[in-house]
Write a protein that holds these residues in place. Structure first.
Motif, PDB file in Angstrom:
ATOM      1  N   UNK A 147       0.824  -1.200   0.000  1.00 54.81           N
ATOM      2  CA  UNK A 147       0.000   0.000   0.000  1.00 54.81           C
ATOM      3  C   UNK A 147       0.861   1.254   0.000  1.00 54.81           C
ATOM      4  N   UNK A 148       1.969   1.205   0.726  1.00 53.75           N
ATOM      5  CA  UNK A 148       2.890   2.340   0.777  1.00 53.75           C
ATOM      6  C   UNK A 148       3.464   2.611  -0.621  1.00 53.75           C
ATOM      7  N   UNK A 149       3.856   1.562  -1.307  1.00 55.24           N
ATOM      8  CA  UNK A 149       4.407   1.707  -2.655  1.00 55.24           C
ATOM      9  C   UNK A 149       3.374   2.313  -3.601  1.00 55.24           C
ATOM     10  N   UNK A 150       2.140   1.864  -3.476  1.00 56.01           N
ATOM     11  CA  UNK A 150       1.067   2.405  -4.317  1.00 56.01           C
ATOM     12  C   UNK A 150       0.772   3.861  -3.986  1.00 56.01           C
ATOM     13  N   UNK A 151       0.702   4.152  -2.694  1.00 54.36           N
ATOM     14  CA  UNK A 151       0.354   5.509  -2.249  1.00 54.36           C
ATOM     15  C   UNK A 151       1.328   6.552  -2.775  1.00 54.36           C
ATOM     16  N   UNK A 152       2.614   6.202  -2.813  1.00 56.55           N
ATOM     17  CA  UNK A 152       3.622   7.166  -3.231  1.00 56.55           C
ATOM     18  C   UNK A 152       4.142   6.900  -4.650  1.00 56.55           C
ATOM     19  N   UNK A 153       3.429   6.083  -5.409  1.00 52.50           N
ATOM     20  CA  UNK A 153       3.761   5.812  -6.813  1.00 52.50           C
ATOM     21  C   UNK A 153       5.227   5.395  -6.976  1.00 52.50           C
ATOM     22  N   UNK A 154       5.625   4.373  -6.236  1.00 54.95           N
ATOM     23  CA  UNK A 154       7.022   3.942  -6.198  1.00 54.95           C
ATOM     24  C   UNK A 154       7.254   2.606  -6.910  1.00 54.95           C
ATOM     25  N   UNK A 155       6.255   2.116  -7.616  1.00 59.12           N
ATOM     26  CA  UNK A 155       6.330   0.755  -8.157  1.00 59.12           C
ATOM     27  C   UNK A 155       7.445   0.549  -9.179  1.00 59.12           C
ATOM     28  N   UNK A 156       7.950   1.620  -9.753  1.00 63.24           N
ATOM     29  CA  UNK A 156       9.045   1.488 -10.716  1.00 63.24           C
ATOM     30  C   UNK A 156      10.368   1.123 -10.054  1.00 63.24           C
ATOM     31  N   UNK A 157      10.511   1.458  -8.770  1.00 60.81           N
ATOM     32  CA  UNK A 157      11.807   1.267  -8.108  1.00 60.81           C
ATOM     33  C   UNK A 157      11.723   0.575  -6.748  1.00 60.81           C
ATOM     34  N   UNK A 158      10.536   0.426  -6.205  1.00 60.74           N
ATOM     35  CA  UNK A 158      10.360  -0.265  -4.928  1.00 60.74           C
ATOM     36  C   UNK A 158       9.539  -1.537  -5.177  1.00 60.74           C
ATOM     37  N   UNK A 159       9.899  -2.619  -4.488  1.00 65.85           N
ATOM     38  CA  UNK A 159       9.109  -3.835  -4.653  1.00 65.85           C
ATOM     39  C   UNK A 159       9.156  -4.694  -3.393  1.00 65.85           C
ATOM     40  N   UNK A 160       8.146  -5.556  -3.287  1.00 68.32           N
ATOM     41  CA  UNK A 160       8.047  -6.503  -2.180  1.00 68.32           C
ATOM     42  C   UNK A 160       8.083  -7.912  -2.756  1.00 68.32           C
ATOM     43  N   UNK A 161       8.983  -8.732  -2.231  1.00 69.87           N
ATOM     44  CA  UNK A 161       9.076 -10.138  -2.621  1.00 69.87           C
ATOM     45  C   UNK A 161       8.619 -10.968  -1.419  1.00 69.87           C
ATOM     46  N   UNK A 162       7.750 -11.933  -1.650  1.00 69.76           N
ATOM     47  CA  UNK A 162       7.240 -12.779  -0.570  1.00 69.76           C
ATOM     48  C   UNK A 162       7.809 -14.188  -0.750  1.00 69.76           C
ATOM     49  N   UNK A 163       8.505 -14.687   0.251  1.00 70.75           N
ATOM     50  CA  UNK A 163       9.093 -16.024   0.178  1.00 70.75           C
ATOM     51  C   UNK A 163       8.017 -17.100   0.191  1.00 70.75           C
ATOM     52  N   UNK A 164       8.259 -18.162  -0.560  1.00 74.43           N
ATOM     53  CA  UNK A 164       7.312 -19.278  -0.578  1.00 74.43           C
ATOM     54  C   UNK A 164       7.349 -20.053   0.727  1.00 74.43           C
ATOM     55  N   UNK A 165       8.503 -20.050   1.391  1.00 67.31           N
ATOM     56  CA  UNK A 165       8.623 -20.687   2.699  1.00 67.31           C
ATOM     57  C   UNK A 165       9.529 -19.831   3.574  1.00 67.31           C
ATOM     58  N   UNK A 166       9.425 -20.017   4.862  1.00 63.65           N
ATOM     59  CA  UNK A 166      10.233 -19.245   5.803  1.00 63.65           C
ATOM     60  C   UNK A 166      11.694 -19.663   5.704  1.00 63.65           C
ATOM     61  N   UNK A 167      12.575 -18.674   5.492  1.00 63.10           N
ATOM     62  CA  UNK A 167      14.001 -18.942   5.341  1.00 63.10           C
ATOM     63  C   UNK A 167      14.783 -18.710   6.624  1.00 63.10           C
ATOM     64  N   UNK A 168      14.210 -17.941   7.537  1.00 58.96           N
ATOM     65  CA  UNK A 168      14.968 -17.523   8.709  1.00 58.96           C
ATOM     66  C   UNK A 168      15.659 -16.198   8.416  1.00 58.96           C
ATOM     67  N   UNK A 169      15.969 -15.467   9.476  1.00 56.88           N
ATOM     68  CA  UNK A 169      16.465 -14.095   9.322  1.00 56.88           C
ATOM     69  C   UNK A 169      17.716 -14.003   8.460  1.00 56.88           C
ATOM     70  N   UNK A 170      18.727 -14.822   8.757  1.00 61.18           N
ATOM     71  CA  UNK A 170      20.012 -14.698   8.063  1.00 61.18           C
ATOM     72  C   UNK A 170      19.873 -15.014   6.576  1.00 61.18           C
ATOM     73  N   UNK A 171      19.190 -16.108   6.247  1.00 56.44           N
ATOM     74  CA  UNK A 171      19.068 -16.509   4.847  1.00 56.44           C
ATOM     75  C   UNK A 171      18.152 -15.557   4.082  1.00 56.44           C
ATOM     76  N   UNK A 172      17.141 -15.018   4.760  1.00 64.96           N
ATOM     77  CA  UNK A 172      16.257 -14.058   4.103  1.00 64.96           C
ATOM     78  C   UNK A 172      17.012 -12.784   3.747  1.00 64.96           C
ATOM     79  N   UNK A 173      17.878 -12.338   4.652  1.00 62.74           N
ATOM     80  CA  UNK A 173      18.660 -11.139   4.367  1.00 62.74           C
ATOM     81  C   UNK A 173      19.648 -11.395   3.231  1.00 62.74           C
ATOM     82  N   UNK A 174      20.205 -12.582   3.199  1.00 66.30           N
ATOM     83  CA  UNK A 174      21.113 -12.912   2.111  1.00 66.30           C
ATOM     84  C   UNK A 174      20.361 -12.926   0.778  1.00 66.30           C
TER      85      UNK A 174
END
Length: 310
Positions: free
Chosen positions: A50-77
């Motif tokens: 919603x934040x990306x939509x509100x400020x029209x940032x879709x060209x440069x901001x994005x959200x990726x959703x993992x199919x399964x939980x990776x844990x903090x370290x692997x998600x950051x990697x």
């Protein structure tokens, strides 16, 4: 230079909008923001989208959703590997950046071509009744005096001296050291250690973020006052030190640097043996490594735990 910001998110809906505001309003605009969500059960993803939509940032901001939980370290990697900028800034989901954070750090990275990882000081921001306390020894190392310090391999420099949300890394360096990665190795510890191996680790002693401390922080100043927890920590540290050794050997580093890292490896093996195997005589051998401990208290605690056996 193109600027990327990467964020590993997980159940962060309460604070994430304030952090996104501080990133969007930087005096030096960022070129890319990537958030990688690790299976949040709250509305983190919806708030971010919603934040990306509100400020029209879709060209440069994005959200990726993992199919399964990776844990903090692997998600950051994972999220870091998706960045395309020349400079990559790590961001937590619950802090607030000073408006000039990106400008100040990018300027230094541009001026110091040898700087592979740049860290900064921060202001602790306590939130809620269960907020963690930042130890005085940690705060004392953040004088906020504007000094740029180069961190080189030394007996005590292998212990991490900065937190990930205060770090900026060159993308080229990040990919160069990918071969030393092992599962579960946190980004901040990896960058801190391997940047020293490349003679490119710096700290700017200037407070550039408000680091929120609350009951749900992933990175903690945890207490390791049981044998089990301490052994697990030391096994992880041993593995990281072995990766430092490998990188130094690959780069034909100075013998002095290799000697320091090898002594750390020997020390960690003896600390593990002292605690896990309760080989009390190891405590005598470890007296020769006191200069490589963070402090004398750590040695005394481990001798006590080995005798007590808990």
């Amino acid at each position: 230079m193109k600027i990327s910001v990467v964020m590993a998110t997980y159940n962060g809906e309460e604070f994430i909008k304030e952090q996104l505001d501080s990133i969007r309003l930087q005096t030096r605009a960022v070129d890319e923001v990537i958030m990688c969500d690790d299976g949040s059960s709250d509305n983190t993803v919806a708030v971010a989208k919603q934040y990306i939509t509100e400020y029209s940032l879709s060209d440069s901001w994005k959200v990726v959703v993992n199919e399964k939980n990776l844990g903090y370290a692997d998600n950051f990697d994972k999220v870091t590997s998706l960045a395309t900028g020349d400079l990559i800034f790590f961001a937590d989901q619950d802090d607030v950046w000073n408006e000039d954070k990106v400008q100040v750090m990018a300027d230094i990275m541009e001026e110091h071509e040898d700087c592979q990882v740049l860290c900064t000081d921060y202001v602790p921001w306590f939130y809620g009744e269960n907020a963690q306390e930042a130890p005085k020894k940690v705060l004392d190392k953040m004088p906020d005096n504007g000094v740029l310090e180069k961190v080189s391999i030394a007996p005590k420099s292998l212990y991490i001296g900065a937190i990930g949300c205060c770090m900026c890394v060159r993308r080229e360096f990040y990919h160069d050291i990918k071969k030393y990665w092992f599962d579960g190795w946190a980004q901040d510890d990896r960058m801190w250690k391997l940047a020293q191996c490349a003679d490119g680790c710096y700290i700017l002693h200037q407070n550039l973020i408000k680091h929120r401390l609350h009951g749900n922080n992933t990175s903690t100043y945890g207490k390791y006052h049981t044998v089990e927890k301490r052994v697990k920590l030391f096994e992880h540290m041993l593995h990281a030190n072995e990766k430092m050794r490998d990188m130094l050997q690959d780069r034909a580093a100075q013998p002095k640097e290799q000697k320091i890292v090898n002594k750390h490896i020997d020390m960690m093996k003896n600390r593990i043996s002292l605690l896990r195997d309760r080989k009390i005589l190891k405590s005598i051998k470890l007296l020769g490594y006191l200069g490589f401990y963070q402090n004398l208290k750590s040695y005394l605690v481990e001798v006590y735990l080995a005798i007590k056996g808990k």
